[in-house]
Design a protein around this motif. Structure first.
Motif, PDB file in Angstrom:
ATOM      1  N   PHE A 127       0.866  -1.176   0.000  1.00 54.55           N
ATOM      2  CA  PHE A 127       0.000   0.000   0.000  1.00 54.55           C
ATOM      3  C   PHE A 127       0.902   1.224   0.000  1.00 54.55           C
ATOM      4  CE2 PHE A 127      -2.377   3.252   2.530  1.00 54.55           C
ATOM      5  CZ  PHE A 127      -3.305   3.566   1.546  1.00 54.55           C
ATOM      6  N   VAL A 128       0.840   1.985  -1.094  1.00 55.63           N
ATOM      7  CA  VAL A 128       1.726   3.122  -1.335  1.00 55.63           C
ATOM      8  C   VAL A 128       0.880   4.387  -1.423  1.00 55.63           C
ATOM      9  CG1 VAL A 128       3.417   4.099  -2.929  1.00 55.63           C
ATOM     10  CG2 VAL A 128       3.330   1.626  -2.575  1.00 55.63           C
ATOM     11  N   VAL A 129       1.377   5.486  -0.891  1.00 55.08           N
ATOM     12  CA  VAL A 129       0.628   6.743  -0.911  1.00 55.08           C
ATOM     13  C   VAL A 129       1.480   7.838  -1.556  1.00 55.08           C
ATOM     14  CG1 VAL A 129       1.393   7.491   1.386  1.00 55.08           C
ATOM     15  CG2 VAL A 129      -0.788   8.313   0.480  1.00 55.08           C
ATOM     16  N   PHE A 130       0.812   8.725  -2.280  1.00 56.88           N
ATOM     17  CA  PHE A 130       1.473   9.873  -2.907  1.00 56.88           C
ATOM     18  C   PHE A 130       0.870  11.134  -2.301  1.00 56.88           C
ATOM     19  CE2 PHE A 130       1.417   6.369  -5.946  1.00 56.88           C
ATOM     20  CZ  PHE A 130       2.773   6.190  -6.146  1.00 56.88           C
ATOM     21  N   PRO A 131       1.441  11.627  -1.208  1.00 53.45           N
ATOM     22  CA  PRO A 131       0.867  12.743  -0.461  1.00 53.45           C
ATOM     23  C   PRO A 131       1.420  14.089  -0.923  1.00 53.45           C
ATOM     24  CG  PRO A 131       2.720  11.865   0.747  1.00 53.45           C
ATOM     25  CD  PRO A 131       2.645  11.099  -0.565  1.00 53.45           C
TER      26      PRO A 131
ATOM     27  N   ASP B  10      -2.178  20.105  -3.336  1.00 49.71           N
ATOM     28  CA  ASP B  10      -3.577  19.687  -3.448  1.00 49.71           C
ATOM     29  C   ASP B  10      -3.628  18.286  -4.040  1.00 49.71           C
ATOM     30  OD1 ASP B  10      -6.364  19.845  -3.386  1.00 49.71           O
ATOM     31  OD2 ASP B  10      -6.460  20.662  -5.419  1.00 49.71           O
ATOM     32  N   THR B  11      -3.220  17.282  -3.259  1.00 48.32           N
ATOM     33  CA  THR B  11      -3.147  15.927  -3.795  1.00 48.32           C
ATOM     34  C   THR B  11      -3.171  14.900  -2.675  1.00 48.32           C
ATOM     35  OG1 THR B  11      -1.903  14.474  -5.280  1.00 48.32           O
ATOM     36  CG2 THR B  11      -0.623  15.855  -3.788  1.00 48.32           C
ATOM     37  N   MET B  12      -3.720  13.723  -2.961  1.00 50.87           N
ATOM     38  CA  MET B  12      -3.575  12.530  -2.126  1.00 50.87           C
ATOM     39  C   MET B  12      -4.029  11.343  -2.974  1.00 50.87           C
ATOM     40  SD  MET B  12      -2.503  11.315   0.782  1.00 50.87           S
ATOM     41  CE  MET B  12      -2.577  12.594   2.039  1.00 50.87           C
ATOM     42  N   ALA B  13      -3.055  10.625  -3.492  1.00 47.18           N
ATOM     43  CA  ALA B  13      -3.320   9.438  -4.293  1.00 47.18           C
ATOM     44  C   ALA B  13      -2.681   8.234  -3.608  1.00 47.18           C
ATOM     45  CB  ALA B  13      -2.771   9.606  -5.711  1.00 47.18           C
ATOM     46  N   PHE B  14      -3.101   7.038  -4.018  1.00 47.72           N
ATOM     47  CA  PHE B  14      -2.534   5.830  -3.419  1.00 47.72           C
ATOM     48  C   PHE B  14      -2.424   4.753  -4.490  1.00 47.72           C
ATOM     49  CE2 PHE B  14      -7.016   4.843  -3.314  1.00 47.72           C
ATOM     50  CZ  PHE B  14      -7.060   3.491  -3.578  1.00 47.72           C
ATOM     51  N   MET B  15      -1.751   3.664  -4.127  1.00 54.45           N
ATOM     52  CA  MET B  15      -1.589   2.546  -5.052  1.00 54.45           C
ATOM     53  C   MET B  15      -1.586   1.236  -4.281  1.00 54.45           C
ATOM     54  SD  MET B  15       1.291   2.130  -8.029  1.00 54.45           S
ATOM     55  CE  MET B  15       2.725   2.213  -6.943  1.00 54.45           C
ATOM     56  N   PHE B  16      -2.354   0.254  -4.768  1.00 56.97           N
ATOM     57  CA  PHE B  16      -2.207  -1.136  -4.364  1.00 56.97           C
ATOM     58  C   PHE B  16      -1.285  -1.768  -5.404  1.00 56.97           C
ATOM     59  CE2 PHE B  16      -6.860  -0.706  -2.908  1.00 56.97           C
ATOM     60  CZ  PHE B  16      -6.484  -0.253  -1.657  1.00 56.97           C
ATOM     61  N   GLU B  17      -0.098  -2.144  -5.000  1.00 56.73           N
ATOM     62  CA  GLU B  17       0.889  -2.713  -5.920  1.00 56.73           C
ATOM     63  C   GLU B  17       1.153  -4.156  -5.535  1.00 56.73           C
ATOM     64  OE1 GLU B  17       4.817  -0.837  -7.830  1.00 56.73           O
ATOM     65  OE2 GLU B  17       5.116  -1.438  -5.742  1.00 56.73           O
ATOM     66  N   THR B  18       1.178  -5.047  -6.523  1.00 58.76           N
ATOM     67  CA  THR B  18       1.334  -6.465  -6.229  1.00 58.76           C
ATOM     68  C   THR B  18       2.195  -7.148  -7.278  1.00 58.76           C
ATOM     69  OG1 THR B  18       0.139  -8.571  -6.045  1.00 58.76           O
ATOM     70  CG2 THR B  18      -0.871  -6.864  -7.399  1.00 58.76           C
TER      71      THR B  18
END
Length: 438
Positions: free
Chosen positions: A312-316, A391-399
């Motif tokens: 679980f990765v976040v781009f804050p 003005d950002t908050m994205a995330f990623m489920f990486e597998t």
């Protein structure tokens, strides 16, 4: 019955710690399973790992409750066709993107509002994952949910939730996450008129904080910022519907009382929340764009050293200062598959089309990267000055596993069939002339 009003919530801090909490003084006994528990309670242990797991990996919690959870039937199928384990093996290796899941026009709760998008593996073999969206317009009145297959990582995008669990209450809002361990019964109540977000089911090893290695002692997500509920209970004989996720299917039964009757507990197999805005982002202070693994919040390790089962990765919000560098994510092809969601604001690699509540998938070894407008902006940027992403908050489920999609994801109304057009204007910039041997 112990009552707790909105605004009165208290939490226990620390990730993976041995925690303890009691709603009544003296409810925690001196020994784990005494012959007679205080207040006439029953001792019950819930184990999230094998009994013999190493101490630093062992997950278990002792519950001291008014009634034990034994003898409760759950043998009738529950039909919710969009929350499914049916995945398509003919998923193409093509970048895909989806619009947000619409909010229901009729009353729909969290369980009925789940829509499966992707997954892989087997709940029976405790290996794999599921990726879902949810959209709901009412609380789970009169029923509770239990996932015997997986722990559930819930990422709200719109609308605050109150997650009522056997171990206590957790209020969570957009830009926070909540994780419910495997087997913990819970109910999702809405604190606003509607709610929408993302869910990751993790069938494998539980999520944990990553080791920091050369980063040192500080950075990324801090253990002290992960919050667990304090003990809270209902002594209520009202019949309650129990819906259980088991072997990829849903089953239902009726309890003769509220399952939220745990007066005290101690252990580390417990639900928790985390505020993504507390993530301490690290990055390059000289040149080059770092790998997205630098933004890792939680990892579920696999049997292969150095390779996670799911991340679980976040781009804050963060500051980009690398000079003489293409600052947005570069074009790349990965052995991993990446499912992304946008919680708030804009994502720095896409100028349009990727909106809050939406999602995208870039499969294994499929090329992807910034769109045309982002490329032009980045090539013209003055990299002697910092770029503030606020003005950002994205995330990623990486597998490491390929993501197989559902019928709804492949052929449903949310898919943006023109997603590939965002790269249609990428043209050759080559100015080197002909090859000397050609």
């Amino acid at each position: 019955m112990a009552m707790l009003m909105t605004g009165d919530l208290h939490y226990l801090a620390g990730f993976g710690n041995e925690l303890q909490s009691e709603a009544l003084p003296g409810a925690l006994p001196q020994h784990n399973s005494p012959q007679h528990c205080p207040y006439g309670l029953y001792a019950e242990q819930i184990s999230g790992t094998a009994f013999t797991a190493p101490r630093h990996q062992n997950r278990r919690t002792w519950l001291y409750r008014i009634r034990p959870s034994a003898g409760q039937a759950c043998s009738q199928p529950y039909v919710q066709p969009r929350f499914t384990a049916e995945l398509r093996s003919d998923t193409p290796p093509e970048p895909m993107r989806w619009n947000p899941l619409p909010l229901p026009t009729s009353p729909v709760d969290f369980v009925d509002g789940l829509v499966t998008m992707a997954g892989n593996g087997s709940a029976a073999l405790q290996h794999g994952f599921g990726v879902h969206l949810y959209a709901c317009t009412r609380s789970m009145a009169g029923r509770v949910f239990c996932n015997a297959d997986a722990e559930m990582l819930i990422v709200p995008q719109q609308g605050a939730l109150r997650v009522v669990t056997e171990l206590g209450l957790l209020d969570v809002e957009p830009q926070e996450i909540v994780v419910i361990p495997r087997g913990i019964r819970f109910r999702v109540d809405l604190l606003e008129t509607s709610a929408r977000g993302y869910v990751c089911e993790n069938f494998g090893a539980p999520f944990r904080l990553p080791d920091l290695g050369v980063i040192g002692a500080n950075g990324l997500a801090a253990a002290r910022d992960f919050l667990h509920p304090v003990a809270w209970f209902e002594d209520c004989a009202t019949p309650t519907q129990l819906i259980t996720r088991y072997l990829g299917q849903l089953w239902q039964g009726e309890l003769g009382h509220s399952p939220f009757d745990v007066v005290a507990w101690h252990g580390n197999h417990a639900p928790y929340k985390y505020d993504l805005r507390r993530f301490n982002a690290l990055g390059s202070v000289s040149f080059d764009h770092p790998d997205p693994s630098i933004f890792l919040v939680l990892q579920a390790p696999s049997d292969t050293p150095g390779v996670d089962h799911i991340d679980f990765v976040v781009f804050p919000p963060r500051v980009l200062v690398a000079q003489d560098t293409f600052r947005p994510p570069w074009f790349h092809r990965n052995v991993a598959s990446e499912f992304m969601g946008l919680i708030h604001g804009k994502y720095d690699a896409k100028a349009s089309g990727f909106v809050p509540g939406g999602a995208s998938l870039h499969p294994c070894m499929t090329g992807h990267g910034p769109d045309v407008a982002t490329i032009e902006r980045a090539l013209q940027a003055n990299t002697t000055r910092p770029d503030y992403l606020t003005d950002t908050m994205a995330f990623m489920f990486e597998t490491r596993l390929p993501m197989l999609l559902t019928d709804y994801a492949l052929d449903g109304p949310l898919r943006q069939t023109d997603y590939l057009d965002c790269w249609s204007g990428v043209h050759s910039r080559f100015v080197g002339g002909t090859h000397p041997q050609g």
